[in-house]
Design an enzyme around this catalytic site. Structure first.
Site, PDB file in Angstrom:
ATOM      1  N   LYS A  76      11.033  36.218 -30.103  1.00  0.00           N
ATOM      2  CA  LYS A  76      11.008  35.211 -29.036  1.00  0.00           C
ATOM      3  C   LYS A  76      10.142  34.034 -29.479  1.00  0.00           C
ATOM      4  O   LYS A  76       9.084  34.234 -30.102  1.00  0.00           O
ATOM      5  CB  LYS A  76      10.459  35.840 -27.757  1.00  0.00           C
ATOM      6  CG  LYS A  76      10.531  34.953 -26.519  1.00  0.00           C
ATOM      7  CD  LYS A  76      10.058  35.725 -25.285  1.00  0.00           C
ATOM      8  CE  LYS A  76      10.131  34.900 -24.021  1.00  0.00           C
ATOM      9  NZ  LYS A  76       9.705  35.660 -22.818  1.00  0.00           N
ATOM     10  N   SER A 151      12.656  35.829 -18.827  1.00  0.00           N
ATOM     11  CA  SER A 151      12.713  34.686 -19.717  1.00  0.00           C
ATOM     12  C   SER A 151      13.129  35.028 -21.149  1.00  0.00           C
ATOM     13  O   SER A 151      13.427  34.149 -21.940  1.00  0.00           O
ATOM     14  CB  SER A 151      11.337  34.005 -19.762  1.00  0.00           C
ATOM     15  OG  SER A 151      10.357  34.884 -20.300  1.00  0.00           O
ATOM     16  N   SER A 175      10.174  39.721 -17.588  1.00  0.00           N
ATOM     17  CA  SER A 175      10.900  38.897 -18.550  1.00  0.00           C
ATOM     18  C   SER A 175      11.477  39.647 -19.738  1.00  0.00           C
ATOM     19  O   SER A 175      12.219  39.065 -20.530  1.00  0.00           O
ATOM     20  CB  SER A 175      10.002  37.760 -19.063  1.00  0.00           C
ATOM     21  OG  SER A 175       9.827  36.784 -18.067  1.00  0.00           O
TER      22      SER A 175
END
Length: 477
Positions: A76, A151, A175
């Site tokens: 990420k 997210s 997330s």
């Protein structure tokens, strides 16, 4: 060239049935062929192949392979890898290059993992759909008109789409778990402090935790065993010894397992398809020997409010450093220093990030601190105590990961409160700091994935992962 698990890949690599270079090349080719999905922000073509060739030479030389030898991973883009971009999917960091490795990256390198690239996300990890990204949205691998969750939407979509075997994400209020549920993969948020946050761009510092997305619980356990543990660079990282997660998983059996079922996680408003799929799997687990124990978590209705007060307060402080003066985007429209600060932040941050900064600043202001922030901290303590009471009588708590299946791209962008409700079941475990994960359990009537959330006690990730494996395997009977 696809693999159902890291064990499958590792056996083939060590048996010399294929090379690391061939495996990484296959992944890079798939990534290149699917760039229109917007999953990867940056792809490490040259570096990934260099890593792979180095690992092949290591095996040729008879050296001992690392615990994650040749594992192709996506990272990420809020986790620092030295010499690569670190954007947090934000315009304000569009030209920033990381100057050091996050602790988790260093530990993964030491055990021979291969990094394929950095993946898309909601800006500064603020969002539940991966639509709050300066790079644009990511489509769900099961329906390109739907969101992958957020997210860590890019991380989940990469694993689900065979564009990485395992991915790292971050979980502040769901997330990792919510996108895992939306993309039919396993997503683990460990106990707060189990994994070092050093090198992770902060959103809500007392909530943030690096998480793992994988196709199965065993792969998540393998990665957790490498990246967990105390770190002198992170004062919040735990000194608890890192156990043998594989051994702990073997000790879990469905027969006699006590599963707590909170009535608050099955409200009348719960999507009927989600409710049906979850109940079907719970019935199957009961038939295989698990014991379902009704429990109550009466404060659940306050979770979203408390979470958005506390995390936005922390975010307003953490994001103050992005001002255009020291690094990142700087507005060219400024006539003086104050203008430069204001314009850089106005132009550099997206709408959701600005909304949360303003909310956080408001709840920390002198006239409202006691009314909002202090009260939310008191509610947080109540959540912690309530979970401790519940988990004293059950092994894990189970329920839906999300109250509804993946929704359409753009469907909730004009209604922030409706978007926030996507995390109504994941936020409570984050408030309490306890481990939780999402495991795939089926599909709705439209063929979209449904995830089951499992919540465990502090530092009982092994039991949680063992339960997740049993839950996932039960559906294959």
């Amino acid at each position: 060239m696809q693999f159902s698990s890291y064990r499958d890949l590792r056996e083939k690599l060590l048996a010399r049935e294929m090379s690391c270079e061939a495996v990484v090349t296959a992944y890079l080719q798939r990534i290149e062929a699917t760039r229109d999905r917007n999953i990867y922000i940056s792809v490490f073509y040259d570096e990934a192949l260099r890593q792979a060739r180095s690992l092949d030479r290591k095996l040729d030389a008879g050296e001992t392979p690392g615990k994650l030898f040749g594992m192709p991973m996506a990272i990420k883009d809020n986790i620092s890898i030295e010499g690569t971009g670190l954007t947090c999917a934000s315009k304000i960091l569009s030209n920033y290059t990381a100057v050091y490795d996050a602790t988790v990256i260093r530990r993964l390198k030491e055990e021979d993992a291969v990094f394929l690239g950095k993946v898309n996300m909601d800006e500064f990890a603020m969002g539940s759909s991966n639509e709050n990204s300066s790079f644009g949205p990511v489509p769900n691998p099961y329906d390109s008109t739907k969101v992958p969750g957020g997210s860590s939407g890019g991380s989940a979509a990469a694993v689900a789409g065979d564009l990485a075997l395992v991915a790292l994400g971050s979980d502040t209020g769901g997330s990792v778990r919510q996108p895992a549920g939306f993309c039919n993969v396993v997503g683990l948020k460990p106990t707060y402090g189990r994994i070092s946050r050093y090198g992770v761009v902060a959103f809500g510092s007392s909530f943030d935790q690096i998480g793992i997305l994988s196709k199965n619980a065993d792969d998540a356990a393998a990665v957790l065993g490498v990246i967990a543990g105390n770190d002198g660079s992170d004062a919040t990282s735990s000194h608890n010894q890192v156990p043998d997660y594989a051994a702990e998983m073997e000790g879990v059996s469905l027969r006699g397992l006590k599963i707590g079922i909170p009535k608050e996680y099955f409200p009348e408003s719960l999507n009927s398809d989600v409710a049906s799929v979850i109940q079907e799997r719970l019935d199957l687990l009961r038939s295989l020997g698990a014991e379902m124990i009704p429990i109550t978590l009466p404060e659940s209705d306050y979770a979203i409010a408390a979470y958005y007060i506390l995390t936005t307060a922390e975010a307003s402080s953490n994001l103050a450093r992005f001002d255009g003066a020291r690094y990142g985007y700087r507005s060219e429209k400024s006539s003086d220093l104050t203008d430069m600060y204001v314009n850089s932040r106005t132009e550099g941050f997206g709408e959701e990030v600005k909304r949360r900064i303003m909310l956080g600043t408001y709840v920390l202001s002198a006239g409202y601190y006691d009314t909002y922030y202090k009260k939310a901290q008191q509610v947080r303590r109540v959540f912690l105590n309530r979970y401790r009471e519940a988990l004293a009588n059950v092994d894990v708590i189970a329920g839906p990961t999300s109250p509804f299946p993946p929704f359409g791209i753009g469907d909730k962008m004009d209604d922030p409160l409706e978007m926030y409700l996507a995390d109504v079941f994941t936020v409570p475990a984050s408030i309490a700091g306890i481990p939780a994960l999402s495991v795939p359990v089926g599909f709705d009537s439209s063929g979209l994935p449904v995830g089951m959330q499992l919540i465990g006690n502090f530092f009982e990730e092994g039991k949680l992962l063992g339960t997740a494996r049993a839950v996932q395997n039960a559906g294959k009977v």
